[in-house]
Design a protein around this motif. Structure first.
Motif, PDB file in Angstrom:
ATOM      1  N   MET A 253      34.793   2.986  96.049  1.00 60.71           N
ATOM      2  CA  MET A 253      34.480   2.613  94.664  1.00 60.71           C
ATOM      3  C   MET A 253      33.573   1.391  94.682  1.00 60.71           C
ATOM      4  SD  MET A 253      37.146   1.790  91.533  1.00 60.71           S
ATOM      5  CE  MET A 253      37.869   0.404  92.368  1.00 60.71           C
ATOM      6  N   SER A 254      32.368   1.510  94.153  1.00 59.06           N
ATOM      7  CA  SER A 254      31.405   0.418  94.162  1.00 59.06           C
ATOM      8  C   SER A 254      31.571  -0.509  92.970  1.00 59.06           C
ATOM      9  CB  SER A 254      29.983   0.985  94.184  1.00 59.06           C
ATOM     10  OG  SER A 254      29.747   1.781  93.031  1.00 59.06           O
ATOM     11  N   LEU A 255      32.314  -0.105  91.966  1.00 57.48           N
ATOM     12  CA  LEU A 255      32.485  -0.919  90.771  1.00 57.48           C
ATOM     13  C   LEU A 255      33.324  -2.158  91.078  1.00 57.48           C
ATOM     14  CD1 LEU A 255      32.178  -1.173  87.659  1.00 57.48           C
ATOM     15  CD2 LEU A 255      34.318   0.100  87.472  1.00 57.48           C
ATOM     16  N   ASP A 256      32.855  -3.329  90.634  1.00 56.28           N
ATOM     17  CA  ASP A 256      33.604  -4.576  90.789  1.00 56.28           C
ATOM     18  C   ASP A 256      34.560  -4.707  89.611  1.00 56.28           C
ATOM     19  OD1 ASP A 256      34.586  -7.073  91.209  1.00 56.28           O
ATOM     20  OD2 ASP A 256      32.646  -8.106  91.178  1.00 56.28           O
TER      21      ASP A 256
ATOM     22  N   GLU B 263      25.412  10.085  87.169  1.00 59.24           N
ATOM     23  CA  GLU B 263      26.100   9.209  88.106  1.00 59.24           C
ATOM     24  C   GLU B 263      27.010   8.268  87.318  1.00 59.24           C
ATOM     25  OE1 GLU B 263      23.410   7.131  90.630  1.00 59.24           O
ATOM     26  OE2 GLU B 263      22.554   8.958  91.511  1.00 59.24           O
TER      27      GLU B 263
ATOM     28  N   ASP C 282      30.375   5.483  87.407  1.00 58.47           N
ATOM     29  CA  ASP C 282      30.992   4.526  88.320  1.00 58.47           C
ATOM     30  C   ASP C 282      32.351   5.016  88.817  1.00 58.47           C
ATOM     31  OD1 ASP C 282      29.111   2.127  88.239  1.00 58.47           O
ATOM     32  OD2 ASP C 282      29.426   2.523  86.106  1.00 58.47           O
TER      33      ASP C 282
ATOM     34  N   GLN D  50      43.237   3.959  89.925  1.00 57.80           N
ATOM     35  CA  GLN D  50      42.019   3.469  90.560  1.00 57.80           C
ATOM     36  C   GLN D  50      41.718   2.026  90.150  1.00 57.80           C
ATOM     37  OE1 GLN D  50      38.561   6.095  90.324  1.00 57.80           O
ATOM     38  NE2 GLN D  50      39.895   7.860  90.045  1.00 57.80           N
TER      39      GLN D  50
END
Length: 230
Positions: free
Chosen positions: A1-4, A214, A216, A228
């Protein structure tokens, strides 16, 4: 997961289709109304589908032109579907069915999922339905919103940019601090254009992402999304 996730302070949820089972609830309400009126219940699916299809058409027309309240569009779409299906419903039955169509029941995972997320984030509803309908949906579904916002506050419908901007303005957050959660790819695309992060919830019949989409985050349920994020 690239989301901060640490950057997020607000989760903004679409409601119709994402949090509530609009299609299933309308089908059930139509079946009940036909049964009470002595009309053939086998016409229920066709009538419900025609109602939803016409409502989508009216919403698209309103989004591109003069704003009309959701309850007005909903009633017009229902009357169109009843006429097309050649069934007979009295005025009281029509009024009751139209009202029920504005307050569909939540998906089973909605209340526990929203509740879990509300322990950490400000969780906000942002819907094209009316404020009154949102209040009914929230009360009946036991949904823990920090706020429930209707697009009628700006006299427009999603995906109009003004709807997303108003939510961000009212919550006093920058776009990058907000996550838009929806089962409709078009909703998420519009939110992303405003700089918001996006989370897609897969709900049957509510729209499939395009190849170029795309998001997140993606999840099958709100409970899965909560796992998540938490």
């Amino acid at each position: 997961m690239s989301l901060d996730v640490s950057r997020l302070s607000v989760l903004i949820f679409d409601v119709l289709g994402t949090v509530v089972d609009e299609r299933g609830s309308i089908r059930a309400a139509v079946q009940d109304a036909l049964g009470e009126a002595g009309e053939p219940e086998e016409r229920g699916d066709a009538l419900a589908n025609a109602w939803l299809t016409r409502l989508d058409e009216l919403l698209s027309e309103a989004a591109g032109g003069e704003y009309r309240p959701m309850d007005e569009l909903n009633r017009e779409a229902l009357e169109h579907a009843v006429k097309a299906a050649d069934v007979s419903l009295g005025e009281d039955a029509l009024a009751a069915l139209a009202a029920e169509g504005l307050r569909p029941k939540p998906w089973p995972d909605a209340a526990p999922g929203v509740g879990a997320l509300a322990d950490r984030f400000n969780v906000v509803a942002l819907s094209n339905t009316t404020m009154l309908a949102l209040a009914e949906i929230t009360r009946r579904g036991g949904l823990r919103w920090a706020f429930a916002l209707s697009s009628e506050l700006v006299g427009a419908y999603k995906p109009d940019p003004s709807v997303y901007r108003k939510a961000l303005e009212l919550m006093r957050v920058e776009p990058g601090q907000a996550l838009m959660v929806a089962s409709h790819p078009w909703d998420l695309r519009a939110a992303a254009e405003q700089g918001m992060a996006t989370a897609y919830i897969a709900r049957e019949g509510e729209g499939e992402p395009a190849e170029e989409d795309e998001f997140d985050l993606q999840a099958a349920t709100i409970a899965e999304l909560a796992a998540q994020l938490l």
